[in-house]
Design a protein around this motif. Structure first.
Motif, PDB file in Angstrom:
ATOM      1  N   ASN A 265      19.895  33.661  -0.033  1.00  0.00           N
ATOM      2  CA  ASN A 265      18.717  34.529  -0.113  1.00  0.00           C
ATOM      3  C   ASN A 265      19.062  35.973  -0.486  1.00  0.00           C
ATOM      4  OD1 ASN A 265      16.821  32.530   0.593  1.00  0.00           O
ATOM      5  ND2 ASN A 265      17.352  32.762   2.759  1.00  0.00           N
ATOM      6  N   SER A 266      20.332  36.244  -0.689  1.00  0.00           N
ATOM      7  CA  SER A 266      20.755  37.626  -0.901  1.00  0.00           C
ATOM      8  C   SER A 266      20.002  38.344  -2.017  1.00  0.00           C
ATOM      9  CB  SER A 266      22.261  37.677  -1.180  1.00  0.00           C
ATOM     10  OG  SER A 266      22.701  38.991  -1.389  1.00  0.00           O
ATOM     11  N   PRO A 267      19.732  37.692  -3.171  1.00  0.00           N
ATOM     12  CA  PRO A 267      19.028  38.432  -4.236  1.00  0.00           C
ATOM     13  C   PRO A 267      17.604  38.824  -3.879  1.00  0.00           C
ATOM     14  CG  PRO A 267      20.165  36.513  -5.122  1.00  0.00           C
ATOM     15  CD  PRO A 267      20.181  36.371  -3.630  1.00  0.00           C
ATOM     16  N   ARG A 268      17.006  38.155  -2.870  1.00  0.00           N
ATOM     17  CA  ARG A 268      15.600  38.421  -2.571  1.00  0.00           C
ATOM     18  C   ARG A 268      15.387  39.101  -1.222  1.00  0.00           C
ATOM     19  NH1 ARG A 268      12.141  33.779  -2.445  1.00  0.00           N
ATOM     20  NH2 ARG A 268      13.886  32.482  -1.784  1.00  0.00           N
ATOM     21  N   ILE A 269      16.456  39.359  -0.479  1.00  0.00           N
ATOM     22  CA  ILE A 269      16.308  40.011   0.822  1.00  0.00           C
ATOM     23  C   ILE A 269      16.006  41.493   0.613  1.00  0.00           C
ATOM     24  CG2 ILE A 269      17.529  40.714   2.918  1.00  0.00           C
ATOM     25  CD1 ILE A 269      19.129  38.145   2.737  1.00  0.00           C
ATOM     26  N   PRO A 270      14.919  42.017   1.185  1.00  0.00           N
ATOM     27  CA  PRO A 270      14.641  43.453   1.066  1.00  0.00           C
ATOM     28  C   PRO A 270      15.690  44.273   1.821  1.00  0.00           C
ATOM     29  CG  PRO A 270      12.667  42.228   1.704  1.00  0.00           C
ATOM     30  CD  PRO A 270      13.830  41.296   1.860  1.00  0.00           C
ATOM     31  N   THR A 271      16.257  45.250   1.152  1.00  0.00           N
ATOM     32  CA  THR A 271      17.205  46.169   1.786  1.00  0.00           C
ATOM     33  C   THR A 271      16.772  47.603   1.504  1.00  0.00           C
ATOM     34  OG1 THR A 271      18.650  46.247  -0.166  1.00  0.00           O
ATOM     35  CG2 THR A 271      19.116  44.538   1.471  1.00  0.00           C
ATOM     36  N   GLY A 272      17.355  48.523   2.250  1.00  0.00           N
ATOM     37  CA  GLY A 272      17.104  49.941   2.010  1.00  0.00           C
ATOM     38  C   GLY A 272      15.654  50.343   2.165  1.00  0.00           C
ATOM     39  N   VAL A 273      14.943  49.770   3.131  1.00  0.00           N
ATOM     40  CA  VAL A 273      13.531  50.104   3.323  1.00  0.00           C
ATOM     41  C   VAL A 273      13.405  51.548   3.805  1.00  0.00           C
ATOM     42  CG1 VAL A 273      11.404  49.493   4.527  1.00  0.00           C
ATOM     43  CG2 VAL A 273      13.051  47.693   3.904  1.00  0.00           C
ATOM     44  N   HIS A 274      12.577  52.336   3.125  1.00  0.00           N
ATOM     45  CA  HIS A 274      12.379  53.724   3.551  1.00  0.00           C
ATOM     46  C   HIS A 274      10.966  54.193   3.215  1.00  0.00           C
ATOM     47  CE1 HIS A 274      14.023  53.943  -0.571  1.00  0.00           C
ATOM     48  NE2 HIS A 274      13.328  55.051  -0.728  1.00  0.00           N
ATOM     49  N   SER A 366       7.723  34.982  -5.041  1.00  0.00           N
ATOM     50  CA  SER A 366       8.082  34.321  -6.292  1.00  0.00           C
ATOM     51  C   SER A 366       7.787  32.842  -6.128  1.00  0.00           C
ATOM     52  CB  SER A 366       9.563  34.546  -6.605  1.00  0.00           C
ATOM     53  OG  SER A 366      10.371  33.928  -5.623  1.00  0.00           O
ATOM     54  N   GLY A 367       8.217  32.033  -7.091  1.00  0.00           N
ATOM     55  CA  GLY A 367       8.007  30.600  -7.002  1.00  0.00           C
ATOM     56  C   GLY A 367       8.710  29.960  -5.823  1.00  0.00           C
ATOM     57  N   GLN A 368       9.676  30.675  -5.239  1.00  0.00           N
ATOM     58  CA  GLN A 368      10.417  30.154  -4.094  1.00  0.00           C
ATOM     59  C   GLN A 368       9.820  30.610  -2.768  1.00  0.00           C
ATOM     60  OE1 GLN A 368      14.800  30.495  -4.685  1.00  0.00           O
ATOM     61  NE2 GLN A 368      14.249  31.505  -6.600  1.00  0.00           N
ATOM     62  N   GLY A 369       8.633  31.214  -2.822  1.00  0.00           N
ATOM     63  CA  GLY A 369       8.031  31.718  -1.603  1.00  0.00           C
ATOM     64  C   GLY A 369       8.311  33.197  -1.424  1.00  0.00           C
ATOM     65  N   THR A 370       8.160  33.691  -0.192  1.00  0.00           N
ATOM     66  CA  THR A 370       8.348  35.109   0.105  1.00  0.00           C
ATOM     67  C   THR A 370       9.441  35.280   1.151  1.00  0.00           C
ATOM     68  OG1 THR A 370       6.011  35.540  -0.335  1.00  0.00           O
ATOM     69  CG2 THR A 370       7.229  37.226   0.869  1.00  0.00           C
ATOM     70  N   ILE A 371      10.383  36.161   0.841  1.00  0.00           N
ATOM     71  CA  ILE A 371      11.398  36.556   1.814  1.00  0.00           C
ATOM     72  C   ILE A 371      10.955  37.885   2.409  1.00  0.00           C
ATOM     73  CG2 ILE A 371      13.797  37.201   2.186  1.00  0.00           C
ATOM     74  CD1 ILE A 371      13.488  34.285   1.574  1.00  0.00           C
ATOM     75  N   TRP A 372      10.750  37.902   3.735  1.00  0.00           N
ATOM     76  CA  TRP A 372      10.224  39.092   4.390  1.00  0.00           C
ATOM     77  C   TRP A 372      11.319  39.887   5.082  1.00  0.00           C
ATOM     78  CZ3 TRP A 372       5.500  40.466   3.164  1.00  0.00           C
ATOM     79  CH2 TRP A 372       4.567  39.491   2.808  1.00  0.00           C
ATOM     80  N   SER A 373      11.101  41.168   5.166  1.00  0.00           N
ATOM     81  CA  SER A 373      11.944  42.026   5.997  1.00  0.00           C
ATOM     82  C   SER A 373      11.586  41.799   7.463  1.00  0.00           C
ATOM     83  CB  SER A 373      11.709  43.495   5.638  1.00  0.00           C
ATOM     84  OG  SER A 373      10.404  43.900   6.071  1.00  0.00           O
TER      85      SER A 373
END
Length: 712
Positions: A265-274, A366-373
């Motif tokens: 899931n690394s490409p779709r994980i939200p990081t750096g939220v600000h 995306s087509g794979q669903g949603t990856i949430w923070s």
């Protein structure tokens, strides 16, 4: 107001102020008339200052500022570490990502997929050019196959053996990191490279990783311990082990490949939220990064609504490429320099109730669903003009949290996060006055820094200014590349300035793409915002501020438009200070130039405080400072460039307007707005959790204003 962080705040009576005494032989910089604006005039003033520097009068300095003769850290420039913080075994220091001798050498290397053999058991021995039989081939292995962001991993290897017992792998053989693991491109396109000797030295230095402290050990094992695997935004990575050909220097043959490190899931994980404030008090902006594109979305709702995230807002997505940068090294796609930043998402949440706590989470669909923070909380802004007390934090000059820098940046970020979580008087936002990540073209540093500051910036807005290490450049800014809109090859370069190429060719592009500030000025470069009883104007000291310039005209209009009944407190923030008394003559020239440009304007509109960084020290002037005279109707000037960059080791010019100076402690400023007439400034020491002095206040002052002060 009670103390925070263990109730360790000093009372005003305990704070050392320094004696106000007559300093014989000192020289004060007064208002500089137009006749001195030229290079000769201002340099002449600066040379006079050098001649009267406190370095020639140590007794004055020691009497007024007892510990100011102490330097801190190593002399010289700090290091931008490589992606995996590789160590030079000869010096036990970190290699410099932007000028790594191994990277330069490998530009000319030849990489081969396997070792040349007459049969499957023969390999060349470095100490003897004859082909010998290998009884054991080298191996390369990892202690885990799946990994999350910033988790540890250990890479180990065997040396292999020839029939005579000599090892195949030698200390100057090579390990490289490749992402993604199945990347079939040129093997010279690695994310990291280290010799065996460097990898072992790095592992030795990082062998014990506990409570953010790296401790040396004597272990000489064949392994590379990586305490925090970096953000790389790929589903997989692997390492490769290379042996250099004896007969052909810089000719490498692949000996072994590790299993893949996998995070699907690394490409779709939200990081750096600000978060950031916009120019509307009923809004807040949330930004984050992913490795892949998709529809960015935020779910949110009032925190007291049973935790229901019933509202949804879609956002926009942007990115930037190497060719968007102005010059080298930022626009080079080789190891240690540019890497794609991923997809940068921005979502504006509107129609917020004032002074209300909300919950939210972000993701991409995306087509794979949603990856949430994770789910975070923020507090919306009160109505402008609110008289309720609140606090916020100010600092500058922070830098990379990765191994290779001092720990000051991490300590400041961690202590800010603790303050935000404190139940006492709330911290409502953080103001960073510039020199953010110090990436300077080493793109991996941006992810490291934003990941660090998101520990608090995902809960409260982070408002940033642009410093020399974000913007300054000497070439390549024409044809729309300069995001500030300046259509010139170089940035601001007045003859009295020392504005160079400190951004490493970034010319503000990563800053402008990663941060969106209120849309009432010029993007991230200059803008203003209001919160309760405070109006904050943020300027760019890296752009022209002279009368007639675009920024000057905007500044005058902004100050003129302020309703001092609603926002009686007016703060100006910029990276370089107008008043700073450390003995760096070329910097002093710039401060004098900036004074000539805008000091009269700040005095005219009765600005209360000017906050800056640039110098890696803490300096507070007297209040009312104008034309180098205290209590003369001007603001108090505070330099707080102590958030993590290597601290200064210089001394002070003899100036009677300097009330407090400290270049021995990392720390940050805390401003408590009590009411329309009283504002409390504190300088708080930063340190690790086991430091009993961390969180204590080393300097504070109450700024008191007459509520009728705003009548012109």
């Amino acid at each position: 107001f009670s103390s925070r962080l263990g109730n360790r705040r000093k009372t005003m009576g305990e704070v050392y102020r320094g004696e106000q005494e007559e300093e014989k032989g000192s020289i004060s910089i007064s208002f500089v008339p137009s006749s001195l604006v030229g290079l000769v005039g201002i340099c002449a003033v600066s040379l006079l200052l050098v001649g009267n520097s406190s370095t020639t009068n140590g007794s004055w300095l020691m009497k007024r500022f007892p510990d100011s003769n102490r330097g801190f850290g190593n002399e010289g420039a700090y290091t931008i570490p490589t992606a995996l913080s590789v160590v030079d075994p000869e010096t036990n220091t970190y290699l410099y990502a932007l000028n790594n001798p191994l990277y330069e050498r490998l530009k000319k290397a030849q990489f081969h997929g396997n070792f040349p053999r007459e049969n499957t058991n023969e390999v060349s021995l470095r100490t003897n050019r004859k082909l010998k039989i290998a009884t054991e081939l080298p191996t390369l292995s990892l202690d885990r196959t799946s990994i999350g962001i910033r988790e540890p991993v250990t890479l180990s290897w065997t040396l292999g053996r020839h029939s005579d017992g000599n090892p195949i792998i030698q200390n100057d053989d090579l390990i490289t990191l490749h992402c993604p693991a199945d990347d079939g491109s040129n093997p010279s396109h690695f994310r990291e490279a280290a010799t065996i000797e460097q990898a072992k030295a790095t592992s030795k230095k990082h062998a014990v990783f506990e409570k953010n402290k790296y401790i040396d050990t004597d272990d000489d094992g064949q392994e590379w311990f990586i305490p925090e695997f970096p953000i790389l935004r790929h589903e997989s990575c692997h390492f490769r082990l290379w042996h250099e050909d004896d007969e052909q220097e810089n000719n490498f043959h692949l000996m072994a490949t590790s299993t893949a490190l996998i995070n699907p899931n690394s490409p779709r994980i939200p990081t750096g939220v600000h978060l950031a404030w916009t120019d509307k008090r009923s809004e807040i902006l949330v930004q984050f990064t992913t490795g892949e594109s998709g529809k960015s979305v935020v779910l949110y709702g009032p925190a007291d609504d049973g935790g229901s995230l019933s509202k949804s807002v879609d956002g926009t997505t942007d990115t930037y490429a190497a060719e968007d940068m102005c010059q080298e090294p930022a626009n080079l796609t080789e190891a240690g320099k540019f890497i794609p930043p991923g997809m940068l998402h921005s979502i504006t949440i509107t129609d917020l109730k004032p002074d209300t706590e909300y919950k939210y989470k972000v993701g991409i669909s995306s087509g794979q669903g949603t990856i949430w923070s994770d789910i975070y909380k923020f507090h919306s802004a009160p109505l402008v003009g609110s008289s309720d007390p609140f606090a916020f934090i100010v600092y500058g000059d922070q830098g990379c949290p990765a191994v290779g820098w001092g720990e000051g940046g991490k300590w400041t970020a961690a202590m800010t996060a603790r303050e935000v979580d404190c139940d006492e008087l709330p911290i409502r936002h953080v103001h960073h006055v510039g020199d953010l990540s110090y990436a300077r073209g080493a793109a991996h540093i941006w992810d490291e820094w934003i990941n660090m500051i998101s520990s608090f910036a995902q809960k409260i807005p982070l408002m940033v200014a642009v410093g020399n290490h974000e913007y300054d450049h000497l070439a390549g800014g024409e044809n729309g590349k300069d995001p500030s809109g300046l259509n010139a090859s170089h940035g601001f370069t007045p003859e009295w300035g020392n504005f160079g190429d400190d951004s490493g060719g970034e010319c503000g592009v990563p800053t402008a793409k990663r941060f969106t500030m209120p849309a009432n000025g010029n993007g991230v470069f200059w803008y203003s915002h209001e919160y309760a009883s405070v109006h904050t104007t943020t300027l760019s000291s890296e752009h022209d501020l002279g009368p007639g310039s675009l920024q000057y005209k905007w500044l005058e209009a902004d100050l003129k438009s302020i309703n001092r009944t609603a926002t009686p407190w007016v703060l100006v923030e910029m990276h370089r200070p107008l008043y700073e008394s450390e003995d760096f003559w070329d910097q002093t020239v710039v401060s004098v130039g900036l004074r000539y440009e805008i000091e009269d304007l700040l005095h005219k509109y009765k600005v209360d405080m000017v906050l800056a960084g640039h110098y890696h020290a803490y300096v507070r002037t007297c209040d009312g400072l104008y034309q180098s005279k205290c209590h003369n109707g001007g603001p108090v000037h505070i330099t707080v460039g102590t958030a993590g960059a290597e601290l200064d080791s210089g001394h002070l010019y003899q100036q009677n307007w300097t009330e407090y100076f400290d270049h021995t402690e990392w720390g940050y400023g805390r401003i408590t707005v009590a009411n329309a007439s009283h504002l409390h400034w504190e300088f708080v020491r930063a340190g690790p959790t086991n430091d009993t002095r961390a969180g204590t206040v080393s300097d504070d002052v109450w700024i008191v204003r007459n509520t009728n002060r705003n009548k012109m």
